[in-house]
Write an enzyme that holds these catalytic residues in place. Structure first.
Site, PDB file in Angstrom:
ATOM      1  N   ASP A 100      -7.885  -7.243   1.555  1.00  0.00           N
ATOM      2  CA  ASP A 100      -6.873  -7.336   2.621  1.00  0.00           C
ATOM      3  C   ASP A 100      -7.472  -6.756   3.894  1.00  0.00           C
ATOM      4  O   ASP A 100      -8.323  -5.846   3.820  1.00  0.00           O
ATOM      5  CB  ASP A 100      -5.623  -6.512   2.249  1.00  0.00           C
ATOM      6  CG  ASP A 100      -5.773  -5.063   2.701  1.00  0.00           C
ATOM      7  OD1 ASP A 100      -6.350  -4.270   1.925  1.00  0.00           O
ATOM      8  OD2 ASP A 100      -5.362  -4.744   3.850  1.00  0.00           O
ATOM      9  N   GLN A 126     -11.677   6.845  -5.539  1.00  0.00           N
ATOM     10  CA  GLN A 126     -12.181   7.485  -4.337  1.00  0.00           C
ATOM     11  C   GLN A 126     -13.588   8.037  -4.625  1.00  0.00           C
ATOM     12  O   GLN A 126     -14.266   7.523  -5.505  1.00  0.00           O
ATOM     13  CB  GLN A 126     -11.212   8.586  -3.855  1.00  0.00           C
ATOM     14  CG  GLN A 126      -9.862   8.055  -3.367  1.00  0.00           C
ATOM     15  CD  GLN A 126      -9.956   7.265  -2.072  1.00  0.00           C
ATOM     16  OE1 GLN A 126     -10.996   7.179  -1.429  1.00  0.00           O
ATOM     17  NE2 GLN A 126      -8.836   6.640  -1.685  1.00  0.00           N
ATOM     18  N   ASP A 179      -2.539   8.309  -2.520  1.00  0.00           N
ATOM     19  CA  ASP A 179      -3.863   8.931  -2.546  1.00  0.00           C
ATOM     20  C   ASP A 179      -4.203   9.492  -1.176  1.00  0.00           C
ATOM     21  O   ASP A 179      -3.518   9.220  -0.187  1.00  0.00           O
ATOM     22  CB  ASP A 179      -4.918   7.878  -2.911  1.00  0.00           C
ATOM     23  CG  ASP A 179      -4.986   6.755  -1.865  1.00  0.00           C
ATOM     24  OD1 ASP A 179      -3.956   6.465  -1.231  1.00  0.00           O
ATOM     25  OD2 ASP A 179      -6.070   6.195  -1.680  1.00  0.00           O
ATOM     26  N   HIS A 186      -4.696 -19.999  12.956  1.00  0.00           N
ATOM     27  CA  HIS A 186      -6.067 -20.477  12.682  1.00  0.00           C
ATOM     28  C   HIS A 186      -6.902 -19.416  11.949  1.00  0.00           C
ATOM     29  O   HIS A 186      -7.589 -19.716  10.962  1.00  0.00           O
ATOM     30  CB  HIS A 186      -6.784 -20.873  13.980  1.00  0.00           C
ATOM     31  CG  HIS A 186      -8.257 -21.062  13.736  1.00  0.00           C
ATOM     32  ND1 HIS A 186      -8.795 -22.207  13.187  1.00  0.00           N
ATOM     33  CD2 HIS A 186      -9.282 -20.191  13.898  1.00  0.00           C
ATOM     34  CE1 HIS A 186     -10.098 -22.048  13.027  1.00  0.00           C
ATOM     35  NE2 HIS A 186     -10.430 -20.844  13.443  1.00  0.00           N
ATOM     36  N   CYS A 194      -6.707 -27.246  10.567  1.00  0.00           N
ATOM     37  CA  CYS A 194      -5.431 -26.510  10.604  1.00  0.00           C
ATOM     38  C   CYS A 194      -4.542 -27.033  11.730  1.00  0.00           C
ATOM     39  O   CYS A 194      -4.994 -27.781  12.623  1.00  0.00           O
ATOM     40  CB  CYS A 194      -5.697 -25.010  10.780  1.00  0.00           C
ATOM     41  SG  CYS A 194      -5.872 -24.448  12.472  1.00  0.00           S
ATOM     42  N   GLY A 203     -11.176   4.390   0.212  1.00  0.00           N
ATOM     43  CA  GLY A 203     -12.128   5.272   0.883  1.00  0.00           C
ATOM     44  C   GLY A 203     -13.281   4.548   1.543  1.00  0.00           C
ATOM     45  O   GLY A 203     -14.281   5.156   1.936  1.00  0.00           O
ATOM     46  N   ASP A 238       0.867  -1.162   0.000  1.00  0.00           N
ATOM     47  CA  ASP A 238       0.000   0.000   0.000  1.00  0.00           C
ATOM     48  C   ASP A 238       0.913   1.223   0.000  1.00  0.00           C
ATOM     49  O   ASP A 238       2.071   1.158   0.409  1.00  0.00           O
ATOM     50  CB  ASP A 238      -0.921  -0.013   1.232  1.00  0.00           C
ATOM     51  CG  ASP A 238      -2.061   1.014   1.088  1.00  0.00           C
ATOM     52  OD1 ASP A 238      -2.920   1.076   1.968  1.00  0.00           O
ATOM     53  OD2 ASP A 238      -2.059   1.763   0.071  1.00  0.00           O
ATOM     54  N   SER A 239       0.372   2.355  -0.469  1.00  0.00           N
ATOM     55  CA  SER A 239       1.247   3.502  -0.810  1.00  0.00           C
ATOM     56  C   SER A 239       1.552   4.406   0.372  1.00  0.00           C
ATOM     57  O   SER A 239       2.355   5.328   0.260  1.00  0.00           O
ATOM     58  CB  SER A 239       0.535   4.355  -1.861  1.00  0.00           C
ATOM     59  OG  SER A 239      -0.731   4.750  -1.323  1.00  0.00           O
ATOM     60  N   GLY A 240       0.899   4.167   1.511  1.00  0.00           N
ATOM     61  CA  GLY A 240       1.156   5.040   2.638  1.00  0.00           C
ATOM     62  C   GLY A 240       0.109   6.117   2.804  1.00  0.00           C
ATOM     63  O   GLY A 240       0.027   6.750   3.849  1.00  0.00           O
ATOM     64  N   GLY A 241      -0.708   6.344   1.773  1.00  0.00           N
ATOM     65  CA  GLY A 241      -1.726   7.389   1.853  1.00  0.00           C
ATOM     66  C   GLY A 241      -2.587   7.211   3.090  1.00  0.00           C
ATOM     67  O   GLY A 241      -2.703   8.103   3.932  1.00  0.00           O
ATOM     68  N   PHE A 242      -3.160   6.057   3.224  1.00  0.00           N
ATOM     69  CA  PHE A 242      -4.090   5.787   4.328  1.00  0.00           C
ATOM     70  C   PHE A 242      -3.374   5.839   5.670  1.00  0.00           C
ATOM     71  O   PHE A 242      -3.872   6.417   6.635  1.00  0.00           O
ATOM     72  CB  PHE A 242      -4.706   4.400   4.128  1.00  0.00           C
ATOM     73  CG  PHE A 242      -5.751   4.059   5.145  1.00  0.00           C
ATOM     74  CD1 PHE A 242      -5.430   3.286   6.245  1.00  0.00           C
ATOM     75  CD2 PHE A 242      -7.046   4.509   5.001  1.00  0.00           C
ATOM     76  CE1 PHE A 242      -6.397   2.964   7.193  1.00  0.00           C
ATOM     77  CE2 PHE A 242      -8.017   4.190   5.946  1.00  0.00           C
ATOM     78  CZ  PHE A 242      -7.693   3.413   7.036  1.00  0.00           C
ATOM     79  N   CYS A 302      -5.959 -26.478  15.271  1.00  0.00           N
ATOM     80  CA  CYS A 302      -7.153 -27.265  15.626  1.00  0.00           C
ATOM     81  C   CYS A 302      -6.861 -28.755  15.688  1.00  0.00           C
ATOM     82  O   CYS A 302      -7.569 -29.515  16.354  1.00  0.00           O
ATOM     83  CB  CYS A 302      -8.282 -26.980  14.633  1.00  0.00           C
ATOM     84  SG  CYS A 302      -8.794 -25.249  14.724  1.00  0.00           S
ATOM     85  N   CYS A 304     -12.307 -27.580  11.609  1.00  0.00           N
ATOM     86  CA  CYS A 304     -11.111 -27.043  10.967  1.00  0.00           C
ATOM     87  C   CYS A 304      -9.975 -28.049  11.049  1.00  0.00           C
ATOM     88  O   CYS A 304      -9.780 -28.703  12.086  1.00  0.00           O
ATOM     89  CB  CYS A 304     -10.702 -25.740  11.664  1.00  0.00           C
ATOM     90  SG  CYS A 304      -9.209 -24.973  10.985  1.00  0.00           S
TER      91      CYS A 304
END
Ligand SMILES: CC1(C)O[C@H]2[C@@H](O1)[C@@]1(COC(C)(C)O1)O[C@@H]2CNc1nc2cc3nc(N)[nH]c(=O)c3cc2[nH]1
Ligand SMILES: [Zn+2]
Length: 373
Positions: free
Chosen positions: A267, A190, A147, A336, A307, A217, A93-97, A310, A305
């Site tokens: 994500d 956006q 952004d 998990h 995994c 956004g 991610d670009s760092g904007g957020f 579990c 599950c």
């Protein structure tokens, strides 16, 4: 071409898409959930464990790695893939957020953003050009435009001005991008919660013919119904043969509904973050394993599950470790939760193959939430 999306089929019942995303570090099956590894590690997980659970792509973050250890060190180490020993795809991610959500914001101008580091208090500056320099140094397969994610709620006039500036910043990112052949730059739509602004933003980005498009956004505290409504009038304006990435979304219901609304990539820090305080996602819904009621519960976290957690440990043991603040407990709940979401996306892909994603959604919602919405 750095990244190529292949539409395999569209679910006849829901309109959701089954796809493949070809990248320099391998092919990703979509719809996909991407575990978040903000500081060049998916917290408490090793790359081998992530491969074991079939994580196909992970995220890392420009803002965090710029502050620490510095993108110059990651570059000297050979880039993110070798630095963190992960040879599959990475998205940054670009760092904007993060600038807006993590640092004491100093000032945002046409040029870029001046802010104080949330670590040292040092005064720093990120511009579209700087965000591209950092991401080109980190070397992720997919990189995001710099952004502004407008605050929510915000005046429409502010959202309009911010979205127009984000578009001008995107054109500067495209110009400054030094490695378009091996790093795919995605634009970020956006427009807040406004249909006219969202449609305008989507159309402007599509004209730039980018390798992929994110919907930004959102997941900023708005009700889920509002997020779904925004998606319903935004994704139709995005090209069918390009990937769509909904940023910051990761609850089970939102992953399924997002896929139905035409999203391919997701994500969220949710599964790893809640794991660290002993909250888990199971086939029967959320289970807070640190609760006293599990003190003498010698059954698996999730009987449905298969995994590592579990198959080998009980709720009593997990509760003990979490209460004792034992790192191993965090590792077991994280393992998990990630496994659960990655498995859920495999079930979503299978339901699309069988043209029955709406049925799958209803079945899942009843089991997990006990209701259809
Ligand atoms: C900051 C942190 C850890 O990430 C979570 C979580 O807190 C938090 C904070 O407020 C809630 C909603 C409760 O969830 O929102 C994050 C998940 N939502 C989200 N991530 C995003 C990332 C983004 N990146 C860019 N470049 N542009 C965007 O527009 C963008 C929008 C996003 N929306
Ligand atoms: Zn499990």
């Amino acid at each position: 071409m750095a990244v190529r999306y292949e539409l395999i089929k569209t679910c006849k019942q829901s309109g959701a898409r089954l796809g493949r995303l070809h990248t320099p570090h391998g092919t990703i099956e979509t719809p996909i959930f991407m575990p978040v590894g903000t500081q060049a590690t998916v917290k408490t997980m090793s790359p081998e464990e992530l491969k074991e659970m079939n994580a196909q792509i992970i995220l890392s973050n420009t803002y965090h790695l710029f502050l620490r250890p510095g993108h110059d060190i990651v570059k000297e180490a050979g880039g993110l893939h070798s630095f963190m020993n992960w040879d599959r795809p990475i998205l940054t991610d670009s760092g904007g957020f993060q600038v807006f959500s993590l640092s004491q914001l100093r000032n945002i101008t046409e040029e870029g953003v001046t802010f104080r580091s949330h670590l040292s208090g040092e005064k720093l500056f990120i511009s579209p050009e700087k965000a591209m320099e950092i991401q080109n140094a980190l070397g992720a397969d997919i990189i995001m435009a710099f952004d502004e994610c407008p605050p929510h709620p915000a005046e429409k006039a502010y959202v309009k001005a911010s979205t127009e500036r984000t578009y001008r910043w995107l054109k500067r990112c495209i110009k400054a991008h030094a490695r378009p052949h091996d790093q795919a730059l995605f634009g970020i739509v956006q427009g807040g919660m406004h249909q006219d602004l969202r449609e305008e933003s989507a159309k402007q980005l599509v004209e730039l013919d980018l390798p992929g498009y994110a919907v930004g956004g959102l997941s900023v505290g708005e009700p889920k119904e509002v997020m779904y409504e925004v998606l319903s009038y935004t994704t139709p304006h995005l090209p069918v043969h390009k990937p769509r990435y909904l940023m910051g979304v990761g609850s089970p219901d939102a992953l399924i509904q997002g896929a139905i609304l035409g999203i391919d990539m997701f994500d969220c820090v949710l599964p790893t973050r809640i794991a660290r305080n002993g909250t888990t996602m199971t086939s029967q819904g959320r289970l807070v394993v640190r609760n006293a009621k599990f003190a003498r519960d010698y059954t698996p976290l999730d009987p449905a599950c298969d995994c590592y957690t579990c198959r080998n440990y009980t709720r009593a043991y997990l509760r003990h470790l979490i209460k004792a603040d034992e790192t191993f407990g965090l590792r077991l709940t994280t393992y998990h939760n990630l496994y659960f979401l990655l498995k859920l996306m495999e079930q979503v892909r299978q339901a699309i193959r069988e043209d029955r994603l709406l049925d799958f959604r209803d079945e899942f919602m009843m089991k997990y939430y006990g209701s259809l919405s």
